[in-house]
Design a protein around this motif. Structure first.
Motif, PDB file in Angstrom:
ATOM      1  N   VAL A 133      -4.001  -5.151  -7.900  1.00 37.12           N
ATOM      2  CA  VAL A 133      -3.597  -3.785  -8.208  1.00 37.12           C
ATOM      3  C   VAL A 133      -4.033  -2.888  -7.063  1.00 37.12           C
ATOM      4  O   VAL A 133      -5.216  -2.832  -6.714  1.00 37.12           O
ATOM      5  CB  VAL A 133      -4.208  -3.286  -9.533  1.00 37.12           C
ATOM      6  N   ASP A 134      -3.065  -2.221  -6.464  1.00 41.77           N
ATOM      7  CA  ASP A 134      -3.312  -1.307  -5.354  1.00 41.77           C
ATOM      8  C   ASP A 134      -3.241   0.127  -5.875  1.00 41.77           C
ATOM      9  O   ASP A 134      -2.382   0.441  -6.713  1.00 41.77           O
ATOM     10  CB  ASP A 134      -2.270  -1.520  -4.264  1.00 41.77           C
ATOM     11  N   PRO A 135      -4.115   1.030  -5.418  1.00 46.68           N
ATOM     12  CA  PRO A 135      -4.097   2.406  -5.931  1.00 46.68           C
ATOM     13  C   PRO A 135      -2.819   3.162  -5.629  1.00 46.68           C
ATOM     14  O   PRO A 135      -2.497   4.136  -6.311  1.00 46.68           O
ATOM     15  CB  PRO A 135      -5.311   3.062  -5.257  1.00 46.68           C
ATOM     16  N   LEU A 142     -10.335  -9.404  -9.907  1.00 45.87           N
ATOM     17  CA  LEU A 142     -11.610  -9.861 -10.461  1.00 45.87           C
ATOM     18  C   LEU A 142     -11.707 -11.380 -10.378  1.00 45.87           C
ATOM     19  O   LEU A 142     -10.699 -12.086 -10.513  1.00 45.87           O
ATOM     20  CB  LEU A 142     -11.733  -9.453 -11.929  1.00 45.87           C
ATOM     21  N   ALA A 143     -12.928 -11.853 -10.205  1.00 43.31           N
ATOM     22  CA  ALA A 143     -13.180 -13.283 -10.323  1.00 43.31           C
ATOM     23  C   ALA A 143     -13.197 -13.633 -11.806  1.00 43.31           C
ATOM     24  O   ALA A 143     -13.966 -13.063 -12.581  1.00 43.31           O
ATOM     25  CB  ALA A 143     -14.512 -13.642  -9.674  1.00 43.31           C
ATOM     26  N   SER A 144     -12.348 -14.546 -12.208  1.00 41.36           N
ATOM     27  CA  SER A 144     -12.269 -14.929 -13.611  1.00 41.36           C
ATOM     28  C   SER A 144     -13.605 -15.472 -14.089  1.00 41.36           C
ATOM     29  O   SER A 144     -14.204 -16.348 -13.456  1.00 41.36           O
ATOM     30  CB  SER A 144     -11.174 -15.985 -13.797  1.00 41.36           C
ATOM     31  N   GLY A 145     -14.086 -14.922 -15.217  1.00 40.35           N
ATOM     32  CA  GLY A 145     -15.352 -15.360 -15.770  1.00 40.35           C
ATOM     33  C   GLY A 145     -16.573 -14.752 -15.127  1.00 40.35           C
ATOM     34  O   GLY A 145     -17.703 -15.073 -15.522  1.00 40.35           O
ATOM     35  N   GLY A 146     -16.384 -13.879 -14.140  1.00 41.47           N
ATOM     36  CA  GLY A 146     -17.513 -13.225 -13.484  1.00 41.47           C
ATOM     37  C   GLY A 146     -18.136 -12.151 -14.357  1.00 41.47           C
ATOM     38  O   GLY A 146     -17.662 -11.850 -15.464  1.00 41.47           O
ATOM     39  N   GLY A 154     -15.457  -6.578 -19.352  1.00 43.40           N
ATOM     40  CA  GLY A 154     -14.208  -5.953 -19.781  1.00 43.40           C
ATOM     41  C   GLY A 154     -13.510  -5.151 -18.713  1.00 43.40           C
ATOM     42  O   GLY A 154     -12.533  -4.450 -19.017  1.00 43.40           O
ATOM     43  N   LEU A 155     -13.968  -5.206 -17.448  1.00 44.53           N
ATOM     44  CA  LEU A 155     -13.230  -4.531 -16.384  1.00 44.53           C
ATOM     45  C   LEU A 155     -11.885  -5.192 -16.182  1.00 44.53           C
ATOM     46  O   LEU A 155     -11.715  -6.385 -16.467  1.00 44.53           O
ATOM     47  CB  LEU A 155     -14.015  -4.557 -15.076  1.00 44.53           C
ATOM     48  N   GLU A 156     -10.935  -4.424 -15.660  1.00 43.57           N
ATOM     49  CA  GLU A 156      -9.602  -4.930 -15.381  1.00 43.57           C
ATOM     50  C   GLU A 156      -9.196  -4.528 -13.974  1.00 43.57           C
ATOM     51  O   GLU A 156      -9.653  -3.487 -13.468  1.00 43.57           O
ATOM     52  CB  GLU A 156      -8.588  -4.365 -16.387  1.00 43.57           C
ATOM     53  N   PRO A 157      -8.352  -5.322 -13.314  1.00 35.99           N
ATOM     54  CA  PRO A 157      -7.808  -4.874 -12.029  1.00 35.99           C
ATOM     55  C   PRO A 157      -7.126  -3.519 -12.200  1.00 35.99           C
ATOM     56  O   PRO A 157      -6.401  -3.288 -13.171  1.00 35.99           O
ATOM     57  CB  PRO A 157      -6.798  -5.977 -11.679  1.00 35.99           C
ATOM     58  N   GLY A 158      -7.373  -2.624 -11.263  1.00 33.40           N
ATOM     59  CA  GLY A 158      -6.839  -1.270 -11.366  1.00 33.40           C
ATOM     60  C   GLY A 158      -7.819  -0.274 -11.943  1.00 33.40           C
ATOM     61  O   GLY A 158      -7.533   0.924 -12.005  1.00 33.40           O
ATOM     62  N   TYR A 175     -13.097   4.620 -15.025  1.00 42.47           N
ATOM     63  CA  TYR A 175     -11.843   5.295 -15.349  1.00 42.47           C
ATOM     64  C   TYR A 175     -10.706   4.287 -15.190  1.00 42.47           C
ATOM     65  O   TYR A 175     -10.661   3.544 -14.209  1.00 42.47           O
ATOM     66  CB  TYR A 175     -11.606   6.492 -14.423  1.00 42.47           C
ATOM     67  N   ARG A 176      -9.807   4.244 -16.181  1.00 46.50           N
ATOM     68  CA  ARG A 176      -8.698   3.297 -16.153  1.00 46.50           C
ATOM     69  C   ARG A 176      -7.386   4.071 -16.089  1.00 46.50           C
ATOM     70  O   ARG A 176      -6.871   4.545 -17.118  1.00 46.50           O
ATOM     71  CB  ARG A 176      -8.745   2.403 -17.386  1.00 46.50           C
ATOM     72  N   PRO A 177      -6.797   4.225 -14.905  1.00 50.98           N
ATOM     73  CA  PRO A 177      -5.557   4.987 -14.781  1.00 50.98           C
ATOM     74  C   PRO A 177      -4.418   4.438 -15.630  1.00 50.98           C
ATOM     75  O   PRO A 177      -3.521   5.186 -16.025  1.00 50.98           O
ATOM     76  CB  PRO A 177      -5.223   4.885 -13.284  1.00 50.98           C
ATOM     77  N   ALA A 178      -4.430   3.141 -15.913  1.00 51.47           N
ATOM     78  CA  ALA A 178      -3.327   2.544 -16.665  1.00 51.47           C
ATOM     79  C   ALA A 178      -3.156   3.173 -18.039  1.00 51.47           C
ATOM     80  O   ALA A 178      -2.038   3.266 -18.550  1.00 51.47           O
ATOM     81  CB  ALA A 178      -3.540   1.038 -16.799  1.00 51.47           C
ATOM     82  N   ASP A 179      -4.259   3.603 -18.659  1.00 51.64           N
ATOM     83  CA  ASP A 179      -4.137   4.238 -19.965  1.00 51.64           C
ATOM     84  C   ASP A 179      -4.766   5.633 -20.019  1.00 51.64           C
ATOM     85  O   ASP A 179      -4.825   6.249 -21.074  1.00 51.64           O
ATOM     86  CB  ASP A 179      -4.723   3.350 -21.065  1.00 51.64           C
TER      87      ASP A 179
END
Length: 532
Positions: free
Chosen positions: A82-84, A289-293, A299-303, A341-345
């Motif tokens: 995810v790019d800003p 994100l590194a899966s399982g990191g 609960g962080l998400e790309p973006g 902050y999660r711009p997606a929502d």
């Protein structure tokens, strides 16, 4: 007839500041990443992969200068990032790496491999044989990753002995611009060791040199005339013709841990400091994100944009410095408070790394209403451009004119609704007031704002659920939630707060008539911005 509370209060103000235009901002790095995933419409981008096993101490079989190509890797990483500016995309990117032991252990950059779904490796430019690799350990603060190739009896590099000196010859090796043809450039060491904080790393010791590197060189070796390793290339500036490698000593201090499968100064993030067009730091952007990191488990998400860790604002200088200092202070395995902050929502989240997972900051949710905004939203600003907020796209009527209160304070203001006249006069339609003032800080408190806005509400049948503290990490104050307003039984939320720096005061008032309006309240609270 009593005054309707949507009229601008005589002593009140309104608004606040937040980072909702973040997805519209651009990253303004101090230097360019030398290897990154291809963005839509571009030719090259980051690379992926990671993970070796253990580095032997015998370097008698290491390659010399003539064998540099044979131990240098081209790495292709495929994943969703995810790019800003561009948003989410799936792409393949290319970077470089190099072998440090005959059993297939190699090094590259964290930004090349973290978050990739698959990794492909080619040795020395030989595209006829594709090798698989896995990440062993990584560090976003040091921008390092160790990877393990399948197989054995590989050519490998030895490390340079003695001091690295200014004006010494240096050679950059790798596969720039995704080209499978091996490339070497020659230069000198211009700074033998200097600290460097960049948008994607925070290092105590880097080598500045002029052996030119470009996108795709990330993770490749910097070697001396004997073909021995001086460092790991990770950044370059085409504008100033400056190139940077992670210093040998910085690498050697952590290589055993990385090869053993341990992450170092890492939460498992492909991270970069995000800045706006004016160079103001906004936080730490999570591109993957590194899966399982640790970050994934929280609960962080790309973006996502990390704004605070353990009470410290991070990324305000556009670099990872503060982010990494928190990890250096507390350790990556500690429970670390985080605000996101999660711009997606359009939501703000709080939680902990190695602790309580992220949950949405929801004032309305705590008052008994809904907390997740859905549907189409649009960003509106006041006439001065100082105040900004996201509202449902149907709220098309906007008044952005300023006003002066009876105390002589000037407020920048936005009022928005599907029908401003109906919103101002009664309870039949939803709407929002957002006000902000710098001058009012001296003679008005958040409690004053809330009390003045709510003074007439009981006359309209509104029932208060009481006041409570308000703290979104950027503003501190109080809020009051009202129900059963008017014949329509509308609901009304009033927030009064000052910025954490106490340099302006804000008021946000939102009226809800339907369930969809209730959903919008937290989106409004998660997006209002005041910029002075």
């Amino acid at each position: 007839m009593s005054t309707h509370p949507h009229r601008r209060p005589t002593g009140a103000g309104r608004t606040a500041a937040r980072a909702t235009a973040l997805v519209a901002t651009t990253v303004v790095p101090l230097m360019l990443l030398t290897g990154c995933f291809a963005l839509p419409g571009t030719d090259a981008g980051p690379a992926a992969t990671s993970g070796p096993a253990a580095v032997g101490g015998d370097d008698s079989g290491a390659v010399g200068f003539d064998g540099v190509q044979s131990a240098t890797l081209q790495i292709e990483a495929v994943g969703t990032f995810v790019d800003p500016s561009y948003g989410g995309y799936e792409a393949a990117g290319f970077g470089s790496g190099f072998l440090v032991s005959p059993d297939g252990i190699a090094l590259t950059n964290n930004h090349v491999v973290t978050g990739a779904g698959t990794l492909k490796v080619w040795l020395g430019g030989d595209t006829s044989t594709t090798l698989n690799a896995r990440v062993l350990g990584s560090s976003e603060c040091l921008d390092l990753a160790a990877i393990q190739l399948q197989g054995d009896d590989f050519p490998y590099f030895a490390w340079a002995d003695g001091d690295i000196v200014t004006a010494g010859d240096a050679y950059s090796a790798g596969f720039p611009l995704g080209d499978p043809v091996f490339t070497m450039t020659r230069g000198i060491v211009s700074k033998a060791s200097t600290p460097a904080d960049t948008p994607w790393a925070s290092l105590d010791s880097v080598i500045e040199h002029d052996a030119r590197i470009r996108s795709g060189n990330s993770g490749g070796p910097l070697v001396d005339p004997s073909g021995r390793l001086l460092g790991v290339n990770y950044a370059g500036s085409n504008l100033y013709d400056q190139n940077y490698a992670i210093h040998r000593d910085e690498v050697l201090s952590v290589i055993d841990e990385l090869v053993a499968g341990e992450n170092v100064l890492s939460l498992g993030i492909n991270a970069q400091g995000l800045s706006d067009d004016e160079g103001n730091g906004l936080g730490i952007w999570v591109s993957s994100l590194a899966s399982g990191g640790i970050a994934d488990a929280a609960g962080l998400e790309p973006g996502d944009l990390i704004t605070r860790m353990q009470g410290v604002s991070v990324g305000l200088d556009g670099t990872l410095a503060d982010y990494c200092d928190v990890l250096r202070t507390h350790g990556q395995d500690a429970s670390i408070d985080v605000e996101v902050y999660r711009p997606a929502d359009g939501q703000y989240y709080r939680g902990q790394f190695n602790g309580d997972p992220l949950s949405a900051v929801s004032v309305l949710g705590s008052a008994g209403g809904a907390s997740q905004a859905t549907g189409e939203f649009t960003t509106i600003t006041d006439d001065s451009g100082s105040v900004q907020v996201e509202v449902p796209a149907a709220w098309t009527q906007v008044d952005g004119s300023p006003f002066d209160d009876q105390r002589g304070n000037t407020y920048q203001s936005i009022v928005a609704s599907p029908d401003l006249a109906a919103y101002t006069a009664g309870w039949s339609v939803p709407g929002v007031n957002v006000l902000a003032s710098q001058s009012a800080v001296a003679n008005t408190s958040p409690a004053d704002l809330v009390a003045e806005m709510a003074a007439a509400l009981p006359q309209h049948g509104c029932v208060s659920a009481g006041t409570d503290d308000y703290d979104d990490g950027y503003h501190v104050g109080i809020y009051e939630y009202w129900t059963d307003c008017g014949p329509e039984k509308a609901e009304f939320l009033v927030v009064g707060a000052t910025s954490t720096a106490n340099d302006y005061i804000v008021l946000v008032a939102v009226q809800a008539v339907s369930e969809a309006d209730l959903d919008a309240i937290d989106r409004v609270l998660g997006s209002f911005i005041a910029e002075y």
